[in-house]
Design a protein around this motif. Structure first.
Motif, mmCIF file in Angstrom:
data_model
loop_
_atom_site.group_PDB
_atom_site.id
_atom_site.type_symbol
_atom_site.label_atom_id
_atom_site.label_comp_id
_atom_site.label_asym_id
_atom_site.label_seq_id
_atom_site.Cartn_x
_atom_site.Cartn_y
_atom_site.Cartn_z
ATOM 1 N N GLN A 1 0.852 -1.192 0.000
ATOM 2 C CA GLN A 1 0.000 0.000 0.000
ATOM 3 C C GLN A 1 0.880 1.232 0.000
ATOM 4 O OE1 GLN A 1 -3.199 -0.368 -0.227
ATOM 5 N NE2 GLN A 1 -3.951 1.718 -0.009
ATOM 6 N N VAL A 2 0.475 2.232 -0.754
ATOM 7 C CA VAL A 2 1.205 3.494 -0.849
ATOM 8 C C VAL A 2 0.239 4.632 -0.538
ATOM 9 C CG1 VAL A 2 2.424 5.053 -2.389
ATOM 10 C CG2 VAL A 2 2.824 2.588 -2.538
ATOM 11 N N GLN A 3 0.654 5.513 0.327
ATOM 12 C CA GLN A 3 -0.124 6.727 0.593
ATOM 13 C C GLN A 3 0.623 7.911 -0.018
ATOM 14 O OE1 GLN A 3 0.499 4.609 3.553
ATOM 15 N NE2 GLN A 3 -1.332 3.588 2.790
ATOM 16 N N LEU A 4 -0.123 8.770 -0.685
ATOM 17 C CA LEU A 4 0.447 9.923 -1.362
ATOM 18 C C LEU A 4 -0.160 11.206 -0.799
ATOM 19 C CD1 LEU A 4 0.106 8.541 -5.010
ATOM 20 C CD2 LEU A 4 2.154 8.488 -3.576
ATOM 21 N N VAL A 5 0.689 12.172 -0.495
ATOM 22 C CA VAL A 5 0.216 13.439 0.041
ATOM 23 C C VAL A 5 0.846 14.575 -0.747
ATOM 24 C CG1 VAL A 5 0.075 14.951 2.040
ATOM 25 C CG2 VAL A 5 -0.051 12.459 2.341
ATOM 26 N N GLU A 6 0.016 15.345 -1.445
ATOM 27 C CA GLU A 6 0.494 16.483 -2.243
ATOM 28 C C GLU A 6 0.586 17.733 -1.390
ATOM 29 O OE1 GLU A 6 -2.458 14.226 -5.042
ATOM 30 O OE2 GLU A 6 -2.375 14.854 -2.961
ATOM 31 N N SER A 7 1.454 18.633 -1.801
ATOM 32 C CA SER A 7 1.567 19.947 -1.174
ATOM 33 C C SER A 7 2.146 20.917 -2.196
ATOM 34 C CB SER A 7 2.458 19.884 0.070
ATOM 35 O OG SER A 7 3.759 19.478 -0.276
ATOM 36 N N GLY A 8 2.072 22.199 -1.859
ATOM 37 C CA GLY A 8 2.686 23.212 -2.707
ATOM 38 C C GLY A 8 1.731 23.996 -3.573
ATOM 39 N N GLY A 9 0.456 23.650 -3.545
ATOM 40 C CA GLY A 9 -0.496 24.406 -4.327
ATOM 41 C C GLY A 9 -0.719 25.791 -3.743
ATOM 42 N N GLY A 10 -1.441 26.603 -4.488
ATOM 43 C CA GLY A 10 -1.729 27.941 -4.012
ATOM 44 C C GLY A 10 -2.326 28.803 -5.092
ATOM 45 N N SER A 11 -2.456 30.083 -4.791
ATOM 46 C CA SER A 11 -3.001 31.063 -5.734
ATOM 47 C C SER A 11 -1.877 31.971 -6.199
ATOM 48 C CB SER A 11 -4.102 31.879 -5.059
ATOM 49 O OG SER A 11 -5.195 31.060 -4.699
ATOM 50 N N VAL A 12 -1.695 32.069 -7.504
ATOM 51 C CA VAL A 12 -0.620 32.870 -8.080
ATOM 52 C C VAL A 12 -1.143 33.674 -9.264
ATOM 53 C CG1 VAL A 12 1.187 31.255 -7.360
ATOM 54 C CG2 VAL A 12 0.111 31.006 -9.610
ATOM 55 N N GLN A 13 -0.304 34.551 -9.759
ATOM 56 C CA GLN A 13 -0.613 35.339 -10.943
ATOM 57 C C GLN A 13 -0.079 34.633 -12.192
ATOM 58 O OE1 GLN A 13 -2.250 38.438 -10.976
ATOM 59 N NE2 GLN A 13 -2.671 38.041 -8.815
ATOM 60 N N ALA A 14 -0.683 34.935 -13.309
ATOM 61 C CA ALA A 14 -0.189 34.398 -14.570
ATOM 62 C C ALA A 14 1.284 34.766 -14.751
ATOM 63 C CB ALA A 14 -1.010 34.931 -15.736
ATOM 64 N N GLY A 15 2.075 33.797 -15.202
ATOM 65 C CA GLY A 15 3.499 34.000 -15.375
ATOM 66 C C GLY A 15 4.341 33.564 -14.184
ATOM 67 N N ASP A 16 3.703 33.344 -13.053
ATOM 68 C CA ASP A 16 4.425 32.904 -11.848
ATOM 69 C C ASP A 16 4.766 31.418 -11.924
ATOM 70 O OD1 ASP A 16 2.723 35.018 -9.373
ATOM 71 O OD2 ASP A 16 4.314 35.437 -10.828
ATOM 72 N N SER A 17 5.481 30.980 -10.914
ATOM 73 C CA SER A 17 5.879 29.577 -10.813
ATOM 74 C C SER A 17 5.412 28.980 -9.495
ATOM 75 C CB SER A 17 7.404 29.441 -10.905
ATOM 76 O OG SER A 17 7.882 29.906 -12.147
ATOM 77 N N LEU A 18 5.225 27.673 -9.513
ATOM 78 C CA LEU A 18 4.927 26.905 -8.311
ATOM 79 C C LEU A 18 5.640 25.566 -8.428
ATOM 80 C CD1 LEU A 18 1.074 27.251 -7.610
ATOM 81 C CD2 LEU A 18 2.927 28.016 -6.125
ATOM 82 N N ARG A 19 5.983 24.990 -7.292
ATOM 83 C CA ARG A 19 6.503 23.621 -7.292
ATOM 84 C C ARG A 19 5.625 22.771 -6.391
ATOM 85 N NH1 ARG A 19 12.238 20.837 -5.524
ATOM 86 N NH2 ARG A 19 11.445 21.272 -3.418
ATOM 87 N N LEU A 20 5.015 21.772 -6.999
ATOM 88 C CA LEU A 20 4.225 20.822 -6.245
ATOM 89 C C LEU A 20 5.108 19.666 -5.793
ATOM 90 C CD1 LEU A 20 1.005 20.599 -8.456
ATOM 91 C CD2 LEU A 20 1.567 22.246 -6.657
ATOM 92 N N SER A 21 4.798 19.164 -4.613
ATOM 93 C CA SER A 21 5.497 17.989 -4.095
ATOM 94 C C SER A 21 4.468 16.928 -3.751
ATOM 95 C CB SER A 21 6.289 18.343 -2.834
ATOM 96 O OG SER A 21 7.262 19.320 -3.096
ATOM 97 N N CYS A 22 4.889 15.690 -3.858
ATOM 98 C CA CYS A 22 4.035 14.574 -3.469
ATOM 99 C C CYS A 22 4.902 13.588 -2.704
ATOM 100 C CB CYS A 22 3.419 13.921 -4.691
ATOM 101 S SG CYS A 22 2.435 12.449 -4.321
ATOM 102 N N ALA A 23 4.637 13.483 -1.420
ATOM 103 C CA ALA A 23 5.400 12.584 -0.569
ATOM 104 C C ALA A 23 4.673 11.248 -0.451
ATOM 105 C CB ALA A 23 5.585 13.201 0.807
ATOM 106 N N ALA A 24 5.429 10.188 -0.598
ATOM 107 C CA ALA A 24 4.849 8.854 -0.553
ATOM 108 C C ALA A 24 5.330 8.093 0.666
ATOM 109 C CB ALA A 24 5.210 8.077 -1.805
ATOM 110 N N SER A 25 4.459 7.338 1.228
ATOM 111 C CA SER A 25 4.833 6.402 2.288
ATOM 112 C C SER A 25 4.591 4.998 1.780
ATOM 113 C CB SER A 25 4.001 6.658 3.545
ATOM 114 O OG SER A 25 2.630 6.467 3.273
ATOM 115 N N GLY A 26 5.284 4.069 2.352
ATOM 116 C CA GLY A 26 5.156 2.704 1.871
ATOM 117 C C GLY A 26 6.444 2.247 1.230
#
Length: 125
Positions: free
Chosen positions: A1-26
């Motif tokens: 079994q694998v559990q996945l938890v995302e983070s890093g989302g948010g509200s930004v302006q056009a042209g900006d950057s974001l980095r999403l992460s997904c940490a897995a257990s298992g």
């Protein structure tokens, strides 16, 4: 079994950057193919990017090519999605997904057995 938890989302302006992460257990994370999908309101879930277990193979949706980069750190059991030059049409809930025996790349959501809960990305113009 694998559990996945995302983070890093948010509200930004056009042209900006974001980095999403997904940490897995298992166990055996390093043998899994990993992917990011997204779902905008009123639309079906769509493929964004995928990476094979060795990180030697990648695939991207045409709509994000050249702007998004998927990567993984097996030592940290984490997959990332670097999103640059964001556009309002990138607004969606982003999900990470994992598939055992991930020797190849898989763009169909039905190929993935494990899913995270999603993280919201909102891009305003």
């Amino acid at each position: 079994q694998v559990q996945l938890v995302e983070s890093g989302g948010g509200s930004v302006q056009a042209g900006d950057s974001l980095r999403l992460s997904c940490a897995a257990s298992g166990r055996t994370f390093s043998s899994y193919a990993l992917a990011w999908f997204r779902q905008a309101p009123g639309k079906e879930r769509e493929f964004v990017a995928t990476i094979s277990w060795t990180a030697s193979r990648f695939a991207y949706a045409d709509s994000v090519k050249g702007r998004f980069t998927i990567s993984r750190d097996n030592a940290k059991n984490t997959v990332y999605l670097q999103m640059n030059s964001l556009k309002p049409e990138d607004t969606a809930v982003y999900y990470c997904a994992a598939r055992p025996a991930g020797y190849n790349i898989y763009t169909d959501s039905h190929e993935y057995a494990y899913w995270g809960q999603g993280t919201q990305v909102t891009v305003s113009s």
